[in-house]
Design an enzyme around this catalytic site. Structure first.
Site, PDB file in Angstrom:
ATOM      1  N   GLU A 190      21.299  21.721   9.175  1.00  0.00           N
ATOM      2  CA  GLU A 190      20.649  22.932   8.686  1.00  0.00           C
ATOM      3  C   GLU A 190      21.002  24.129   9.562  1.00  0.00           C
ATOM      4  O   GLU A 190      20.871  24.083  10.779  1.00  0.00           O
ATOM      5  CB  GLU A 190      19.123  22.741   8.657  1.00  0.00           C
ATOM      6  CG  GLU A 190      18.671  21.609   7.745  1.00  0.00           C
ATOM      7  CD  GLU A 190      18.987  21.839   6.265  1.00  0.00           C
ATOM      8  OE1 GLU A 190      19.347  22.984   5.910  1.00  0.00           O
ATOM      9  OE2 GLU A 190      18.894  20.874   5.480  1.00  0.00           O
ATOM     10  N   CYS A 207       9.998  19.979   7.397  1.00  0.00           N
ATOM     11  CA  CYS A 207      11.238  19.984   8.180  1.00  0.00           C
ATOM     12  C   CYS A 207      11.623  21.415   8.532  1.00  0.00           C
ATOM     13  O   CYS A 207      12.015  21.707   9.670  1.00  0.00           O
ATOM     14  CB  CYS A 207      12.345  19.284   7.402  1.00  0.00           C
ATOM     15  SG  CYS A 207      11.965  17.547   7.088  1.00  0.00           S
ATOM     16  N   HIS A 228      19.156  16.814   7.997  1.00  0.00           N
ATOM     17  CA  HIS A 228      18.522  16.223   6.816  1.00  0.00           C
ATOM     18  C   HIS A 228      19.331  15.008   6.366  1.00  0.00           C
ATOM     19  O   HIS A 228      20.558  15.075   6.265  1.00  0.00           O
ATOM     20  CB  HIS A 228      18.419  17.240   5.678  1.00  0.00           C
ATOM     21  CG  HIS A 228      17.046  17.791   5.527  1.00  0.00           C
ATOM     22  ND1 HIS A 228      16.789  19.127   5.316  1.00  0.00           N
ATOM     23  CD2 HIS A 228      15.827  17.175   5.534  1.00  0.00           C
ATOM     24  CE1 HIS A 228      15.474  19.310   5.203  1.00  0.00           C
ATOM     25  NE2 HIS A 228      14.869  18.152   5.332  1.00  0.00           N
TER      26      HIS A 228
HETATM   27  N1  PCA Z   1      11.250  15.269   5.110  1.00  0.00           N
HETATM   28  C1  PCA Z   1      10.403  16.372   4.722  1.00  0.00           C
HETATM   29  C2  PCA Z   1       9.210  16.301   5.634  1.00  0.00           C
HETATM   30  C3  PCA Z   1       9.287  14.963   6.301  1.00  0.00           C
HETATM   31  C4  PCA Z   1      10.626  14.457   6.001  1.00  0.00           C
HETATM   32  O1  PCA Z   1      11.146  13.411   6.466  1.00  0.00           O
HETATM   33  C5  PCA Z   1      11.148  17.679   4.658  1.00  0.00           C
HETATM   34  O2  PCA Z   1      12.344  17.674   4.331  1.00  0.00           O
HETATM   35  O3  PCA Z   1      10.574  18.747   4.887  1.00  0.00           O
END
Ligand code: PCA
Length: 209
Positions: free
Chosen positions: A78, A142, A166
């Site tokens: 990200e 996140c 991610h």
């Molecule tokens: N993914 C979510 C919150 C917790 C996770 O593992 C997100 O992408 O915000």
């Protein structure tokens, strides 16, 4: 030391690959650094405080946060976190469901990851791991954790690089979704990446640092 965070399961998921990875790396040495792996609760109200406690306790040389983004077709580094909380349709594990709220009314609109995200993606691709740079971490926890952690490191005058990874579904999670989607009648199956590829992805990011 390097800090790696993952999350507990949330929404309709029974597992979260980011938790598996945080547990796998905890106590290991990677690229000459001890790794502390921590599994965080999926709770908007606690995320920043939990991270602040980890930063105070460990004073890490790098912070790699990770979480599940079901539907992504590769590992995503990200680039940016925005000053918005919106759970969209998935309340957190305390049933908080923020809608279009500022994370910090006095904070900047966005903060950029300080991990060398482009270099990390190149290193992942060199390892034959499907990956890309992403320009949105969404508006769930996140993004919230990335935004608040980058602010906390800045407030501490830390030069530790920090950013968010991610992760796609693992193959068993994608198979579960395919069952839910009636794949045997032509319903869809989401993309996935094995936990071993995901493990290697985290290792490669640390090695890139
Ligand atoms: N993914 C979510 C919150 C917790 C996770 O593992 C997100 O992408 O915000």
């Amino acid at each position: 030391m390097y800090l790696l965070t993952g999350y507990e399961p949330f929404g309709d998921h029974d597992t979260n690959p980011s938790a598996t990875l945080a547990e796998t790396f905890d106590g290991r040495r990677v690229a000459g650094h001890e790794v502390v792996g921590e599994v965080l609760p999926v709770v908007f109200a606690d995320a920043a405080d939990e991270m602040a406690a980890l930063l105070d306790e460990h004073d890490p040389d790098a912070v790699v946060m990770s979480g599940l983004a079901g539907g992504r077709n590769g590992v995503c580094l990200e680039r940016v976190a925005v000053n918005v909380d919106d759970a969209v349709t998935v309340p957190d594990n305390d049933d908080a469901d923020p809608e279009n709220e500022r994370i910090d009314p006095d904070g900047p609109d966005a903060r950029f990851a300080t991990l060398p995200v482009g270099d990390c993606v190149e290193a992942l691709l060199d390892e034959d791991i499907p990956a890309r740079l992403s320009n949105t971490a969404g508006t769930h926890l996140c993004n919230h954790l990335t935004y608040t952690t980058l602010g906390a490191l800045d407030a501490r005058d830390s030069d530790a690089p920090a950013g968010f990874l991610h992760l796609p579904y693992t193959p068993p999670m994608a198979a579960d979704k395919a069952r839910e989607n009636n794949a045997h009648r032509g319903g869809s199956v989401p993309p996935s990446l094995s936990i071993e590829h995901q493990r290697r992805a985290v290792e490669t990011v640390f090695e890139t640092l």
